[in-house]
Scaffold this active site. Structure first.
Site, PDB file in Angstrom:
ATOM      1  CB  SER A 133      -1.056  -0.015   1.228  1.00 45.00           C
ATOM      2  OG  SER A 133      -1.511   1.171   1.332  1.00 45.00           O
ATOM      3  CE1 TYR A 189      -4.174  -2.091   5.290  1.00 45.54           C
ATOM      4  CE2 TYR A 189      -3.514   0.213   4.623  1.00 45.54           C
ATOM      5  CZ  TYR A 189      -3.764  -0.991   4.221  1.00 45.54           C
ATOM      6  OH  TYR A 189      -4.090  -1.205   2.893  1.00 45.54           O
TER       7      TYR A 189
HETATM    8  P1  NAP Z   1     -11.421  -5.490   0.675  1.00 45.82           P
HETATM    9  O1  NAP Z   1     -12.293  -5.140  -0.449  1.00 45.82           O
HETATM   10  O2  NAP Z   1     -11.778  -5.133   2.017  1.00 45.82           O
HETATM   11  O3  NAP Z   1     -11.223  -7.103   0.146  1.00 45.82           O
HETATM   12  C1  NAP Z   1     -10.560  -7.988   1.143  1.00 45.82           C
HETATM   13  C2  NAP Z   1     -10.499  -9.289   0.725  1.00 45.82           C
HETATM   14  O4  NAP Z   1      -9.468 -10.090   1.643  1.00 45.82           O
HETATM   15  C3  NAP Z   1     -11.925  -9.938   0.826  1.00 45.82           C
HETATM   16  O5  NAP Z   1     -11.993 -10.758  -0.207  1.00 45.82           O
HETATM   17  C4  NAP Z   1     -11.844 -10.717   2.023  1.00 45.82           C
HETATM   18  O6  NAP Z   1     -12.419 -11.960   2.124  1.00 45.82           O
HETATM   19  C5  NAP Z   1     -10.401 -11.240   2.122  1.00 45.82           C
HETATM   20  N1  NAP Z   1      -9.731 -11.148   3.506  1.00 45.82           N
HETATM   21  C6  NAP Z   1      -9.575 -10.525   4.582  1.00 45.82           C
HETATM   22  N2  NAP Z   1      -8.898 -11.184   5.280  1.00 45.82           N
HETATM   23  C7  NAP Z   1      -8.646 -12.495   4.906  1.00 45.82           C
HETATM   24  C8  NAP Z   1      -8.011 -13.547   5.611  1.00 45.82           C
HETATM   25  N3  NAP Z   1      -7.571 -13.354   6.885  1.00 45.82           N
HETATM   26  N4  NAP Z   1      -7.936 -14.811   4.749  1.00 45.82           N
HETATM   27  C9  NAP Z   1      -8.246 -14.651   3.550  1.00 45.82           C
HETATM   28  N5  NAP Z   1      -8.914 -13.651   3.121  1.00 45.82           N
HETATM   29  C10 NAP Z   1      -9.147 -12.634   3.711  1.00 45.82           C
HETATM   30  O7  NAP Z   1     -10.089  -5.015   0.180  1.00 45.82           O
HETATM   31  P2  NAP Z   1      -9.086  -4.266  -1.052  1.00 45.82           P
HETATM   32  O8  NAP Z   1      -9.540  -2.842  -0.882  1.00 45.82           O
HETATM   33  O9  NAP Z   1      -9.712  -5.089  -2.235  1.00 45.82           O
HETATM   34  O10 NAP Z   1      -7.722  -4.534  -0.592  1.00 45.82           O
HETATM   35  C11 NAP Z   1      -6.942  -5.588  -1.209  1.00 45.82           C
HETATM   36  C12 NAP Z   1      -5.724  -5.247  -0.917  1.00 45.82           C
HETATM   37  O11 NAP Z   1      -5.161  -4.105  -1.346  1.00 45.82           O
HETATM   38  C13 NAP Z   1      -5.429  -5.328   0.562  1.00 45.82           C
HETATM   39  O12 NAP Z   1      -4.081  -6.111   0.759  1.00 45.82           O
HETATM   40  C14 NAP Z   1      -5.278  -4.046   1.038  1.00 45.82           C
HETATM   41  O13 NAP Z   1      -4.637  -3.629   2.149  1.00 45.82           O
HETATM   42  C15 NAP Z   1      -4.844  -3.625  -0.317  1.00 45.82           C
HETATM   43  N6  NAP Z   1      -4.789  -2.047  -0.593  1.00 45.82           N
HETATM   44  C16 NAP Z   1      -6.106  -1.600  -0.530  1.00 45.82           C
HETATM   45  C17 NAP Z   1      -6.338  -0.118  -0.911  1.00 45.82           C
HETATM   46  C18 NAP Z   1      -7.585   0.592  -1.171  1.00 45.82           C
HETATM   47  O14 NAP Z   1      -7.543   1.841  -1.221  1.00 45.82           O
HETATM   48  N7  NAP Z   1      -8.522  -0.199  -1.266  1.00 45.82           N
HETATM   49  C19 NAP Z   1      -5.244   0.837  -1.081  1.00 45.82           C
HETATM   50  C20 NAP Z   1      -3.753  -0.027  -0.858  1.00 45.82           C
HETATM   51  C21 NAP Z   1      -3.702  -1.053  -0.757  1.00 45.82           C
HETATM   52  P3  NAP Z   1     -13.993 -12.080   2.950  1.00 45.82           P
HETATM   53  O15 NAP Z   1     -14.936 -10.955   2.176  1.00 45.82           O
HETATM   54  O16 NAP Z   1     -14.565 -13.409   2.681  1.00 45.82           O
HETATM   55  O17 NAP Z   1     -13.871 -11.605   4.195  1.00 45.82           O
END
Ligand code: NAP
Length: 245
Positions: A140, A154
């Site tokens: 991130s 985080y």
């Molecule tokens: P999200 O919409 O919250 O989705 C998270 C996903 O991870 C869901 O499919 C969830 O499954 C799964 N998950 C959570 N905990 C888990 C675990 N312990 N074991 C297996 N699966 C798990 O997140 P996102 O925004 O797409 O983010 C994805 C990645 O990008 C993350 O690493 C996040 O830190 C990174 N990121 C995101 C942003 C942003 O602005 N969105 C920015 C920088 C980095 P369930 O729904 O089944 O719980």
């Protein structure tokens, strides 16, 4: 034969977009999720309906026994693994340091740092038996900014991912395994609601040089490039996908 890809946390957001794009590029995709079976099955069904190969597999990546079960399921179905996207990640409600206790910090570190390490360990075992592979860790921009007043726990977990990416890349370089990271900026997903502010990306847009948040599909494009043979001399790097932030 299709390349086999595991995307952790692929029931929604960046993981789901990555799974869909990978299927379009010809990968067979293992869609890992933690709890939302219906959403994960829907991502898999969409890929299969479009003529691709996908399977949804429940496992909590923060639990070692679950990670082993996840890889057993992949072994049973495909017998190999060519690519891993360590995408599953969590944050908790926005707070200053006074709101962070050991339980919260451990939950975040277990999912965001230890989970990717365990998944990478199992992937490397399988890839090194087979002449290589590619791993992309989803870090991130928070690793650079530190997320003060929102979630420094985080942000610190993502800093650890950057360092892990570098170290593992150098460790396995001679095995033909490339390890890279993407550092997304503010991306439109449901994760921000988990932090207590569903409109966070819109609020931050004026501070982003491109004046907008990103879409999960834009991050997926960067991930797919890093996984592909087009990135054959790229390892140990972190690619910012953050609109210039
Ligand atoms: P999200 O919409 O919250 O989705 C998270 C996903 O991870 C869901 O499919 C969830 O499954 C799964 N998950 C959570 N905990 C888990 C675990 N312990 N074991 C297996 N699966 C798990 O997140 P996102 O925004 O797409 O983010 C994805 C990645 O990008 C993350 O690493 C996040 O830190 C990174 N990121 C995101 C942003 C942003 O602005 N969105 C920015 C920088 C980095 P369930 O729904 O089944 O719980």
């Amino acid at each position: 034969m299709s390349r086999i890809l595991l995307v952790t946390g692929a029931s929604r957001g960046i993981g789901a977009a990555t799974a869909r794009l990978a299927a379009q590029r010809g990968y067979a995709v293992c869609i890992n999720y933690r709890q939302d079976a219906a959403a994960a099955e829907a991502v898999a069904a969409g890929i299969i309906d479009a003529g691709g190969d996908a399977v949804a597999i429940r496992a909590d990546v923060s639990e070692e026994a679950d990670v082993l079960r996840l890889y057993d399921a992949i072994d049973a179905r495909y017998g190999r693994l060519d690519a891993l996207v360590n995408n599953a990640g969590i944050l908790e409600r926005q707070t200053g340091i006074e709101g962070i206790d050991a339980d919260r910090a451990l939950r975040i570190m277990k999912t965001n740092v230890i989970g990717p390490m365990l998944c990478a360990r199992e992937a490397v075992k399988r890839m090194s038996r087979r002449q290589g592979g590619a791993i992309v860790n989803v870090s991130s921009a928070a690793a650079r900014t530190g997320s003060p007043g929102e979630y420094v726990d985080y942000a610190a977990s993502k800093g650890a991912i950057d360092t892990f990416t570098r170290g593992l890349a150098l460790e396995v370089a001679t095995q033909g395994i490339r390890v890279n990271a993407v550092r997304p900026g503010f991306i439109h997903t449901d994760m921000h609601a988990d932090g207590g502010e569903p409109g966070r990306v819109a609020r931050m847009a004026p501070s982003i040089p491109m004046r907008r948040g990103g879409e999960p599909e834009e991050v997926a494009e960067a991930i797919l490039w890093l996984l592909s043979d087009a990135a054959s001399f790229t390892t140990g790097s972190c690619l910012d996908v953050a609109g210039g932030r």
